[in-house]
Design a protein around this motif. Structure first.
Motif, mmCIF file in Angstrom:
data_model
loop_
_atom_site.group_PDB
_atom_site.id
_atom_site.type_symbol
_atom_site.label_atom_id
_atom_site.label_comp_id
_atom_site.label_asym_id
_atom_site.label_seq_id
_atom_site.Cartn_x
_atom_site.Cartn_y
_atom_site.Cartn_z
ATOM 1 N N PHE A 54 0.838 -1.195 0.000
ATOM 2 C CA PHE A 54 0.000 0.000 0.000
ATOM 3 C C PHE A 54 0.873 1.244 0.000
ATOM 4 O O PHE A 54 2.001 1.226 0.502
ATOM 5 N N VAL A 55 0.313 2.334 -0.509
ATOM 6 C CA VAL A 55 0.959 3.639 -0.376
ATOM 7 C C VAL A 55 0.899 4.012 1.092
ATOM 8 O O VAL A 55 -0.131 3.842 1.751
ATOM 9 N N ASP A 56 2.006 4.511 1.621
ATOM 10 C CA ASP A 56 2.116 4.846 3.046
ATOM 11 C C ASP A 56 1.498 6.222 3.314
ATOM 12 O O ASP A 56 2.184 7.203 3.572
ATOM 13 N N ARG A 57 0.162 6.241 3.236
ATOM 14 C CA ARG A 57 -0.561 7.495 3.466
ATOM 15 C C ARG A 57 -1.930 7.170 4.031
ATOM 16 O O ARG A 57 -2.737 6.487 3.404
ATOM 17 N N CYS A 58 -2.201 7.678 5.225
ATOM 18 C CA CYS A 58 -3.503 7.472 5.844
ATOM 19 C C CYS A 58 -4.566 8.256 5.069
ATOM 20 O O CYS A 58 -4.364 9.440 4.761
ATOM 21 N N PRO A 59 -5.707 7.640 4.760
ATOM 22 C CA PRO A 59 -6.755 8.364 4.031
ATOM 23 C C PRO A 59 -7.418 9.472 4.854
ATOM 24 O O PRO A 59 -8.114 10.316 4.297
ATOM 25 N N HIS A 60 -7.174 9.516 6.156
ATOM 26 C CA HIS A 60 -7.775 10.540 7.003
ATOM 27 C C HIS A 60 -7.115 11.899 6.804
ATOM 28 O O HIS A 60 -7.787 12.879 6.501
ATOM 29 N N ALA A 63 -1.120 11.582 6.241
ATOM 30 C CA ALA A 63 0.158 11.412 6.930
ATOM 31 C C ALA A 63 0.663 9.977 6.771
ATOM 32 O O ALA A 63 -0.137 9.057 6.582
ATOM 33 N N PRO A 64 1.978 9.770 6.878
ATOM 34 C CA PRO A 64 2.499 8.400 6.879
ATOM 35 C C PRO A 64 1.923 7.615 8.056
ATOM 36 O O PRO A 64 1.623 8.181 9.104
ATOM 37 N N LEU A 65 1.782 6.312 7.874
ATOM 38 C CA LEU A 65 1.177 5.469 8.903
ATOM 39 C C LEU A 65 2.126 5.151 10.052
ATOM 40 O O LEU A 65 1.706 5.057 11.192
ATOM 41 N N GLU A 66 3.408 4.965 9.744
ATOM 42 C CA GLU A 66 4.354 4.527 10.763
ATOM 43 C C GLU A 66 5.239 5.680 11.233
ATOM 44 O O GLU A 66 5.402 6.668 10.545
ATOM 45 N N MET A 67 5.801 5.513 12.427
ATOM 46 C CA MET A 67 6.746 6.499 12.943
ATOM 47 C C MET A 67 8.179 6.006 12.767
ATOM 48 O O MET A 67 9.104 6.786 12.801
ATOM 49 N N GLU A 68 8.356 4.701 12.582
ATOM 50 C CA GLU A 68 9.664 4.088 12.378
ATOM 51 C C GLU A 68 9.565 3.136 11.196
ATOM 52 O O GLU A 68 8.527 2.511 10.991
ATOM 53 N N PRO A 69 10.660 2.974 10.442
ATOM 54 C CA PRO A 69 10.623 2.010 9.338
ATOM 55 C C PRO A 69 10.226 0.619 9.826
ATOM 56 O O PRO A 69 10.608 0.196 10.921
ATOM 57 N N ASP A 70 9.453 -0.074 9.022
ATOM 58 C CA ASP A 70 9.018 -1.453 9.250
ATOM 59 C C ASP A 70 8.015 -1.627 10.383
ATOM 60 O O ASP A 70 7.677 -2.747 10.739
#
Length: 122
Positions: A54-60, A63-70
């Motif tokens: 998935f593209v790392d972008r919250c639909p809300h 913003a990126p979903l994670e704060m750290e890689p993986d």
């Protein structure tokens, strides 16, 4: 239903990671893919034999979903988790099950396994 971006339907392929580098219940990323001339962050999720991306972008809020890689999954490793506001997404479809974007979906990126590698169109 997966929300696959039509810009991803071209023939050039890019290796994201080795399947062996993904835990049987885990995620990896972000990876950078050029999609229609725009660089997008993408992550890969494995749930047993199933691999999705998935593209790392919250639909809300975008913003990126994670704060750290993986780190894209909840503690039980059964749902994708938005670290910003706790939204939870189905790892098979990207559909938001809980949170402010309930009913909306992450943008799916088509991936396949080729010679033990996870590959995506670019």
């Amino acid at each position: 239903m997966q929300n696959t971006d039509p810009r991803l339907a071209n023939s050039c392929r890019r290796t994201l990671c080795a399947l062996a580098d993904l835990p049987k219940k885990g995620a990896k990323g972000p990876f950078r893919l050029t999609i229609n001339g725009q660089v997008e962050a993408v992550f890969v999720v494995r749930q047993g034999p199933s691999v999705t991306a998935f593209v790392d972008r919250c639909p809300h809020v975008g913003a990126p979903l994670e704060m750290e890689p993986d780190h894209f999954l909840d503690l039980s490793k059964t749902e994708i988790l938005c670290s910003m506001h706790g939204a939870r997404f189905d790892p098979a479809t990207g559909l938001c099950r809980l949170g402010p974007c309930k009913g909306r979906s992450l943008v799916a990126v088509p991936v396949s396994i080729e010679d033990g590698m996870v590959v995506a169109p670019e």
